[in-house]
Design an enzyme around this catalytic site. Structure first.
Site, PDB file in Angstrom:
ATOM      1  N   GLY A  12       0.825  -1.214   0.000  1.00 45.04           N
ATOM      2  CA  GLY A  12       0.000   0.000   0.000  1.00 45.04           C
ATOM      3  C   GLY A  12       0.856   1.259   0.000  1.00 45.04           C
ATOM      4  O   GLY A  12       2.088   1.209  -0.104  1.00 45.04           O
ATOM      5  N   ILE A  14       1.547   3.863   2.316  1.00 44.11           N
ATOM      6  CA  ILE A  14       2.546   4.125   3.371  1.00 44.11           C
ATOM      7  C   ILE A  14       3.431   2.895   3.553  1.00 44.11           C
ATOM      8  O   ILE A  14       4.647   3.004   3.769  1.00 44.11           O
ATOM      9  CB  ILE A  14       1.840   4.512   4.700  1.00 44.11           C
ATOM     10  CG1 ILE A  14       0.889   5.695   4.453  1.00 44.11           C
ATOM     11  CG2 ILE A  14       2.869   4.878   5.764  1.00 44.11           C
ATOM     12  CD1 ILE A  14      -0.069   5.983   5.606  1.00 44.11           C
ATOM     13  N   SER A  36      -6.092  -5.815  -1.959  1.00 42.70           N
ATOM     14  CA  SER A  36      -7.436  -5.239  -2.091  1.00 42.70           C
ATOM     15  C   SER A  36      -7.355  -3.763  -2.451  1.00 42.70           C
ATOM     16  O   SER A  36      -8.282  -3.204  -3.016  1.00 42.70           O
ATOM     17  CB  SER A  36      -8.236  -5.428  -0.798  1.00 42.70           C
ATOM     18  OG  SER A  36      -7.534  -4.868   0.293  1.00 42.70           O
ATOM     19  N   LYS A  87      -9.484   1.996   4.539  1.00 43.79           N
ATOM     20  CA  LYS A  87      -9.239   3.360   5.059  1.00 43.79           C
ATOM     21  C   LYS A  87     -10.112   4.472   4.498  1.00 43.79           C
ATOM     22  O   LYS A  87      -9.852   5.638   4.786  1.00 43.79           O
ATOM     23  CB  LYS A  87      -7.774   3.720   4.827  1.00 43.79           C
ATOM     24  CG  LYS A  87      -7.413   3.840   3.358  1.00 43.79           C
ATOM     25  CD  LYS A  87      -6.181   4.690   3.128  1.00 43.79           C
ATOM     26  CE  LYS A  87      -5.890   4.792   1.651  1.00 43.79           C
ATOM     27  NZ  LYS A  87      -4.747   5.620   1.330  1.00 43.79           N
ATOM     28  N   SER A 127      -4.232   7.063  13.846  1.00 41.54           N
ATOM     29  CA  SER A 127      -4.558   8.256  13.066  1.00 41.54           C
ATOM     30  C   SER A 127      -4.942   9.405  13.980  1.00 41.54           C
ATOM     31  O   SER A 127      -5.502   9.186  15.068  1.00 41.54           O
ATOM     32  CB  SER A 127      -5.739   7.905  12.161  1.00 41.54           C
ATOM     33  OG  SER A 127      -6.302   9.044  11.588  1.00 41.54           O
ATOM     34  N   TYR A 152     -14.858   4.057  10.254  1.00 45.61           N
ATOM     35  CA  TYR A 152     -13.406   3.937  10.068  1.00 45.61           C
ATOM     36  C   TYR A 152     -12.669   4.487  11.294  1.00 45.61           C
ATOM     37  O   TYR A 152     -11.804   3.814  11.869  1.00 45.61           O
ATOM     38  CB  TYR A 152     -12.938   4.682   8.805  1.00 45.61           C
ATOM     39  CG  TYR A 152     -11.440   4.865   8.777  1.00 45.61           C
ATOM     40  CD1 TYR A 152     -10.603   3.792   8.473  1.00 45.61           C
ATOM     41  CD2 TYR A 152     -10.845   6.086   9.123  1.00 45.61           C
ATOM     42  CE1 TYR A 152      -9.217   3.935   8.504  1.00 45.61           C
ATOM     43  CE2 TYR A 152      -9.464   6.234   9.150  1.00 45.61           C
ATOM     44  CZ  TYR A 152      -8.659   5.163   8.834  1.00 45.61           C
ATOM     45  OH  TYR A 152      -7.295   5.298   8.877  1.00 45.61           O
ATOM     46  N   LYS A 156     -10.116   2.669  14.421  1.00 44.43           N
ATOM     47  CA  LYS A 156      -8.784   3.042  14.926  1.00 44.43           C
ATOM     48  C   LYS A 156      -8.806   3.169  16.452  1.00 44.43           C
ATOM     49  O   LYS A 156      -7.865   2.752  17.142  1.00 44.43           O
ATOM     50  CB  LYS A 156      -8.312   4.347  14.271  1.00 44.43           C
ATOM     51  CG  LYS A 156      -7.985   4.212  12.790  1.00 44.43           C
ATOM     52  CD  LYS A 156      -6.777   3.315  12.541  1.00 44.43           C
ATOM     53  CE  LYS A 156      -6.627   2.943  11.089  1.00 44.43           C
ATOM     54  NZ  LYS A 156      -5.641   1.906  10.814  1.00 44.43           N
ATOM     55  N   ASN A 202      -9.354  12.120  -0.877  1.00 45.99           N
ATOM     56  CA  ASN A 202      -8.372  12.944  -0.161  1.00 45.99           C
ATOM     57  C   ASN A 202      -7.903  14.103  -1.038  1.00 45.99           C
ATOM     58  O   ASN A 202      -7.922  14.026  -2.267  1.00 45.99           O
ATOM     59  CB  ASN A 202      -7.172  12.099   0.281  1.00 45.99           C
ATOM     60  CG  ASN A 202      -7.561  11.084   1.337  1.00 45.99           C
ATOM     61  OD1 ASN A 202      -7.496   9.878   1.116  1.00 45.99           O
ATOM     62  ND2 ASN A 202      -7.992  11.561   2.485  1.00 45.99           N
ATOM     63  N   LEU A 203      -7.479  15.154  -0.360  1.00 51.07           N
ATOM     64  CA  LEU A 203      -7.181  16.418  -1.046  1.00 51.07           C
ATOM     65  C   LEU A 203      -6.078  16.298  -2.103  1.00 51.07           C
ATOM     66  O   LEU A 203      -6.269  16.693  -3.259  1.00 51.07           O
ATOM     67  CB  LEU A 203      -6.791  17.461   0.017  1.00 51.07           C
ATOM     68  CG  LEU A 203      -6.370  18.824  -0.495  1.00 51.07           C
ATOM     69  CD1 LEU A 203      -7.485  19.498  -1.284  1.00 51.07           C
ATOM     70  CD2 LEU A 203      -5.952  19.729   0.680  1.00 51.07           C
TER      71      LEU A 203
END
Ligand code: NAD
Ligand code: WQD
Length: 344
Positions: A12, A14, A36, A87, A127, A152, A156, A202-203
């Site tokens: 993935g 990170i 996935s 996520k 997070s 989500y 966490k 996400n931005l």
């Protein structure tokens, strides 16, 4: 070789950057990923960057026996970095059970298997979402955990509790929980980066896709917040800096330097940047003009949050080093490379 590390979710975004930093630091890496939300060719790109091919096992962390077999096949795993999770905040509202199953059961399996295979410790991807809207900024690790805004976010919070309870029960493992702020950017080689599935939520991926012409316009969600320019404020952390924090955490576990069996660290820059400042920074550092418009607020958004990273700075000896300009350029170079590869 410093030892063998299992990285779940290692293909993935990170995870892949972290695998490279672990290899650069002398660790041998075994990746487990069910693909996935990533592609097997990430393993090739990791090898191109580090010169070392990590072992790769396409296994689902939900599959207890499959995971057990990974430990048997790769004896001597010393520690785990557990990235594997779903996520997407919006999707978690639509499919809460998928999120609870994937994010909770995966961790339970890993925690059960660790003592069976004499694995000493775990670094867990938490997070800043656990803080919600903090009352005091910059936010420290002591800030209260606020009711989660999404399934989500709730996973966490529950994940953190599961780890605390497991260690408190006498399980012979230790843990470091890293609370990431907003990871952005890509590897400087442009061989690794974030590959969003469908329309990015996400931005930064939305921004770079807009700059590329894949999206017509970036919507800035709100300019009427109680911030200097009215847009939301975040702590954008370079993904390579973030990856390096994991290596330090693994060193700390394996060198038995932990002061407590479960330690928690904020991983952020300590600087808050607004959405509009980030857009300006992108335009200035890449020379690319961005088509954007201000629209209404997005439901569930936190107004402002940035880290107090003093604990990570002082205790781990980790600090964010990359500039926002270099980070935004790396995100843009990754987007250019994706076009070259015919991906997006
Ligand atoms: P990502 O989706 O790019 O990486 C997660 C990887 O885990 C993917 O390769 C996916 O295929 C894999 N995976 C998911 N479920 C799995 C399962 N059951 N078994 C095996 N593999 C599985 O996400 P990322 O951005 O790299 O995030 C990594 C971790 O960091 C996640 O736990 C995420 O919640 C956490 N995190 C991310 C952010 C962020 O903004 N990216 C912020 C804070 C925390
Ligand atoms: C950042 C800012 C948006 C898209 C999420 C998760 C959080 C963590 C990181 C994992 C916000 C604005 C965004 C767009 C915009 N993930 N924005 N236009 O919401 O801070 O955090 O990812 O743990 O849990 O909630 O990140 O990148 O979605 O948004 O104006 O098209 O950009 O409103 O202010 P966020 P983000």
């Amino acid at each position: 070789m410093k030892g063998k590390i299992l990285v779940t979710g290692g293909t993935g975004y990170i995870g892949s950057h972290t695998v490279v930093e672990l290899q650069n630091s002398g660790y041998e890496v075994v990746i487990v990923d069910n693909l996935s939300n990533s592609n097997a060719d990430v393993v090739d790109n990791i090898e191109k960057v580090s010169g070392i091919r990590p072992a790769f096992e396409m296994v689902d962390c939900l599959d207890f026996n499959g995971m057990n077999a990974v430990f048997d096949k790769h004896p001597g795993i010393k520690a785990i970095i557990h990235f594997a999770a779903s996520k997407a905040v919006g999707e978690s509202v639509q499919k809460p059970l998928l999120y609870y199953r994937n994010n909770l059961v995966s961790l339970v399996n890993v925690l059960e298997l660790m003592p069976m295979h004499k694995v000493e410790g775990i670094v867990f991807s938490s997070s800043c979402t656990v803080y919600g809207q903090p009352d005091i900024l910059p936010v420290t690790e002591e800030a209260p955990i606020k009711k989660a805004e999404s399934p989500y976010g709730n996973t966490k919070q529950i994940n953190e509790e599961i780890i605390h309870d497991t260690v408190a029960s006498g399980s012979p493992i230790s843990a470091i929980l890293l609370r990431y702020f907003n990871p952005i950017g890509a590897h400087p080689t442009a061989l690794l980066g974030e590959l969003p599935n469908g329309v990015p939520q996400n931005l930064v991926p939305f921004l770079t896709q807009t700059a590329m012409g894949i999206r017509e316009e970036l919507s800035v969600f709100g300019d009427d917040y109680d911030t200097p320019d009215g847009s939301c404020i975040r702590d954008f952390i370079n993904v390579v800096d973030l990856a390096k924090a994991h290596v330090i955490a693994i060193d700390r576990i394996l060198e038995s330097k932990q002061l407590e069996p479960v330690e928690v660290f904020n991983i952020g820059t300590g600087r808050g940047l607004s959405v509009l400042e980030l857009i300006k920074g992108f335009e200035e550092s890449t020379g690319v003009k961005l088509n954007y418009k201000i629209v209404g607020r997005r439901a569930g958004d936190i107004e402002k949050v940035w880290a107090n990273p003093d604990k990570a700075n002082n205790v781990l000896g980790w600090t964010a080093k990359e500039t926002i300009e270099d980070t935004l350029r790396s995100a843009w170079n990754w987007q250019l490379k994706l076009r070259e590869r015919g991906i997006q």
